[in-house]
Design a protein around this motif. Structure first.
Motif, PDB file in Angstrom:
ATOM      1  N   LEU A   1     -84.419  56.815 -24.833  1.00 22.64           N
ATOM      2  CA  LEU A   1     -85.070  58.002 -24.305  1.00 22.64           C
ATOM      3  C   LEU A   1     -85.114  57.776 -22.804  1.00 22.64           C
ATOM      4  CD1 LEU A   1     -86.589  60.685 -24.733  1.00 22.64           C
ATOM      5  CD2 LEU A   1     -88.693  59.329 -24.819  1.00 22.64           C
ATOM      6  N   THR A   2     -84.486  58.667 -22.058  1.00 24.95           N
ATOM      7  CA  THR A   2     -84.253  58.461 -20.631  1.00 24.95           C
ATOM      8  C   THR A   2     -84.655  59.700 -19.851  1.00 24.95           C
ATOM      9  OG1 THR A   2     -82.365  57.055 -21.166  1.00 24.95           O
ATOM     10  CG2 THR A   2     -82.433  57.943 -18.945  1.00 24.95           C
ATOM     11  N   TYR A   3     -85.222  59.491 -18.653  1.00 26.28           N
ATOM     12  CA  TYR A   3     -85.367  60.649 -17.780  1.00 26.28           C
ATOM     13  C   TYR A   3     -84.629  60.403 -16.480  1.00 26.28           C
ATOM     14  CZ  TYR A   3     -89.555  58.813 -15.234  1.00 26.28           C
ATOM     15  OH  TYR A   3     -90.430  58.091 -14.492  1.00 26.28           O
ATOM     16  N   PHE A   4     -84.267  61.505 -15.849  1.00 30.21           N
ATOM     17  CA  PHE A   4     -83.524  61.493 -14.593  1.00 30.21           C
ATOM     18  C   PHE A   4     -84.443  62.015 -13.498  1.00 30.21           C
ATOM     19  CE2 PHE A   4     -80.557  62.329 -18.058  1.00 30.21           C
ATOM     20  CZ  PHE A   4     -79.632  61.314 -17.868  1.00 30.21           C
ATOM     21  N   SER A   5     -84.390  61.404 -12.321  1.00 32.13           N
ATOM     22  CA  SER A   5     -85.192  61.885 -11.203  1.00 32.13           C
ATOM     23  C   SER A   5     -84.392  61.793  -9.912  1.00 32.13           C
ATOM     24  CB  SER A   5     -86.499  61.102 -11.098  1.00 32.13           C
ATOM     25  OG  SER A   5     -86.252  59.717 -11.026  1.00 32.13           O
ATOM     26  N   GLY A   6     -84.651  62.740  -9.019  1.00 27.35           N
ATOM     27  CA  GLY A   6     -83.964  62.789  -7.739  1.00 27.35           C
ATOM     28  C   GLY A   6     -82.489  63.107  -7.902  1.00 27.35           C
ATOM     29  N   GLY A   7     -81.819  63.313  -6.803  1.00 27.88           N
ATOM     30  CA  GLY A   7     -80.388  63.578  -6.848  1.00 27.88           C
ATOM     31  C   GLY A   7     -80.069  64.889  -7.542  1.00 27.88           C
ATOM     32  N   THR A   8     -78.844  65.007  -7.989  1.00 26.38           N
ATOM     33  CA  THR A   8     -78.368  66.205  -8.665  1.00 26.38           C
ATOM     34  C   THR A   8     -78.216  65.916 -10.146  1.00 26.38           C
ATOM     35  OG1 THR A   8     -77.162  66.839  -6.681  1.00 26.38           O
ATOM     36  CG2 THR A   8     -76.536  67.930  -8.733  1.00 26.38           C
ATOM     37  N   PHE A   9     -78.874  66.709 -10.964  1.00 24.63           N
ATOM     38  CA  PHE A   9     -78.802  66.553 -12.411  1.00 24.63           C
ATOM     39  C   PHE A   9     -77.719  67.477 -12.952  1.00 24.63           C
ATOM     40  CE2 PHE A   9     -80.117  68.073 -16.650  1.00 24.63           C
ATOM     41  CZ  PHE A   9     -80.035  66.879 -17.337  1.00 24.63           C
ATOM     42  N   THR A  10     -76.832  66.943 -13.773  1.00 27.36           N
ATOM     43  CA  THR A  10     -75.786  67.734 -14.412  1.00 27.36           C
ATOM     44  C   THR A  10     -76.009  67.673 -15.911  1.00 27.36           C
ATOM     45  OG1 THR A  10     -74.261  67.165 -12.650  1.00 27.36           O
ATOM     46  CG2 THR A  10     -73.304  68.054 -14.661  1.00 27.36           C
TER      47      THR A  10
ATOM     48  N   ALA B   1     -85.156  65.894 -16.214  1.00 25.22           N
ATOM     49  CA  ALA B   1     -84.923  66.167 -17.632  1.00 25.22           C
ATOM     50  C   ALA B   1     -85.113  64.895 -18.442  1.00 25.22           C
ATOM     51  CB  ALA B   1     -83.510  66.697 -17.841  1.00 25.22           C
ATOM     52  N   LEU B   2     -85.337  65.072 -19.747  1.00 29.65           N
ATOM     53  CA  LEU B   2     -85.397  63.968 -20.695  1.00 29.65           C
ATOM     54  C   LEU B   2     -84.202  64.068 -21.631  1.00 29.65           C
ATOM     55  CD1 LEU B   2     -89.127  63.992 -21.791  1.00 29.65           C
ATOM     56  CD2 LEU B   2     -87.896  61.972 -21.043  1.00 29.65           C
ATOM     57  N   VAL B   3     -83.604  62.923 -21.929  1.00 34.82           N
ATOM     58  CA  VAL B   3     -82.461  62.890 -22.840  1.00 34.82           C
ATOM     59  C   VAL B   3     -82.692  61.802 -23.881  1.00 34.82           C
ATOM     60  CG1 VAL B   3     -79.990  62.422 -23.019  1.00 34.82           C
ATOM     61  CG2 VAL B   3     -80.854  63.739 -21.096  1.00 34.82           C
ATOM     62  N   PHE B   4     -82.487  62.149 -25.145  1.00 37.50           N
ATOM     63  CA  PHE B   4     -82.518  61.180 -26.236  1.00 37.50           C
ATOM     64  C   PHE B   4     -81.065  60.934 -26.617  1.00 37.50           C
ATOM     65  CE2 PHE B   4     -82.934  59.599 -30.526  1.00 37.50           C
ATOM     66  CZ  PHE B   4     -84.036  58.761 -30.436  1.00 37.50           C
ATOM     67  N   ARG B   5     -80.575  59.728 -26.336  1.00 40.81           N
ATOM     68  CA  ARG B   5     -79.135  59.449 -26.372  1.00 40.81           C
ATOM     69  C   ARG B   5     -78.771  58.353 -27.357  1.00 40.81           C
ATOM     70  NH1 ARG B   5     -76.809  58.944 -20.591  1.00 40.81           N
ATOM     71  NH2 ARG B   5     -76.947  61.194 -20.871  1.00 40.81           N
ATOM     72  N   LEU B   6     -77.743  58.610 -28.151  1.00 32.83           N
ATOM     73  CA  LEU B   6     -77.094  57.577 -28.957  1.00 32.83           C
ATOM     74  C   LEU B   6     -76.239  56.772 -27.998  1.00 32.83           C
ATOM     75  CD1 LEU B   6     -76.294  56.411 -31.776  1.00 32.83           C
ATOM     76  CD2 LEU B   6     -74.398  58.048 -31.737  1.00 32.83           C
ATOM     77  N   ARG B   7     -76.401  55.450 -27.985  1.00 33.82           N
ATOM     78  CA  ARG B   7     -75.699  54.612 -27.009  1.00 33.82           C
ATOM     79  C   ARG B   7     -74.685  53.678 -27.655  1.00 33.82           C
ATOM     80  NH1 ARG B   7     -79.040  53.797 -21.883  1.00 33.82           N
ATOM     81  NH2 ARG B   7     -77.370  52.337 -21.653  1.00 33.82           N
ATOM     82  N   THR B   8     -74.353  53.937 -28.905  1.00 35.17           N
ATOM     83  CA  THR B   8     -73.403  53.113 -29.634  1.00 35.17           C
ATOM     84  C   THR B   8     -72.274  53.984 -30.150  1.00 35.17           C
ATOM     85  OG1 THR B   8     -75.177  51.640 -30.384  1.00 35.17           O
ATOM     86  CG2 THR B   8     -73.123  51.589 -31.637  1.00 35.17           C
ATOM     87  N   ALA B   9     -71.047  53.553 -29.926  1.00 36.08           N
ATOM     88  CA  ALA B   9     -69.903  54.247 -30.531  1.00 36.08           C
ATOM     89  C   ALA B   9     -69.878  53.898 -32.012  1.00 36.08           C
ATOM     90  CB  ALA B   9     -68.611  53.821 -29.850  1.00 36.08           C
ATOM     91  N   LEU B  10     -69.867  54.907 -32.863  1.00 36.27           N
ATOM     92  CA  LEU B  10     -69.875  54.669 -34.304  1.00 36.27           C
ATOM     93  C   LEU B  10     -68.542  54.107 -34.787  1.00 36.27           C
ATOM     94  CD1 LEU B  10     -71.668  57.914 -35.534  1.00 36.27           C
ATOM     95  CD2 LEU B  10     -72.666  55.689 -34.996  1.00 36.27           C
TER      96      LEU B  10
END
Length: 163
Positions: free
Chosen positions: A60-69, A139-148
């Motif tokens: 679970l990650t959030y982004f701050s500052g800069g440009t969010f895409t 923004a907040l992102v809930f991300r799968l970080r493993t290639a299945l």
């Protein structure tokens, strides 16, 4: 369920083998309408035998500052859990194979693993809920970080409270 809680969900999306990071949920708060994550549920329909045992990592990650895409997930309308609540102010996307990025700071709030075969059921206690204000944190992102290892058919629901 408390007032102001919404669900964001996706149903039976195929996550391709070896596709790398995958954004299950992207939550973009409206200005002056912070959100907090109440819970996350991820389940799978396809990996049901012992041979399908696979541990995967998520964050679970959030982004701050800069440009969010934003990523390429499907725009998803949050559903209210209380019929007396109005529509949610935050925007949501689900099941994005192209992940969201930022030129600013990336902060991992929670990282862990789960068994793809048994799924993930996670409720955060009130004192430990992760918040995003839409200003300092984009923004907040809930991300799968493993290639299945092999394709999986996944469904998921995130409970989001608008503050």
């Amino acid at each position: 369920m408390a007032r102001g809680v919404y669900t964001v969900s996706f149903f039976e999306q195929t996550i391709a083998a070896a596709s790398g990071d995958y954004d299950f949920f992207e939550i973009d708060p409206a200005t002056d309408k912070p959100v907090e994550i109440v819970g996350v549920f991820i389940g799978n329909k396809s990996k049901v035998g012992d041979a399908q045992e696979e541990m995967v990592s998520y964050s679970l990650t959030y982004f701050s500052g800069g440009t969010f895409t934003t990523g390429n997930g499907a725009a998803t309308t949050p559903a209210t859990t209380d019929p007396s609540d109005g529509a949610a102010s935050f925007a949501a996307k689900t099941a994005g194979a192209t992940v969201a990025t930022s030129t600013g700071t990336t902060t991992h709030l929670h990282q862990d693993t789960f068994n793809i075969r048994t799924g993930l059921q996670l409720w955060w206690p009130v004192e430990a809920r992760h918040k995003c204000d839409g200003t300092a944190q984009s923004a907040l992102v809930f991300r799968l970080r493993t290639a299945l290892v092999s394709n999986a058919v996944i469904s998921g629901t995130m409970y989001v409270r608008e503050l």
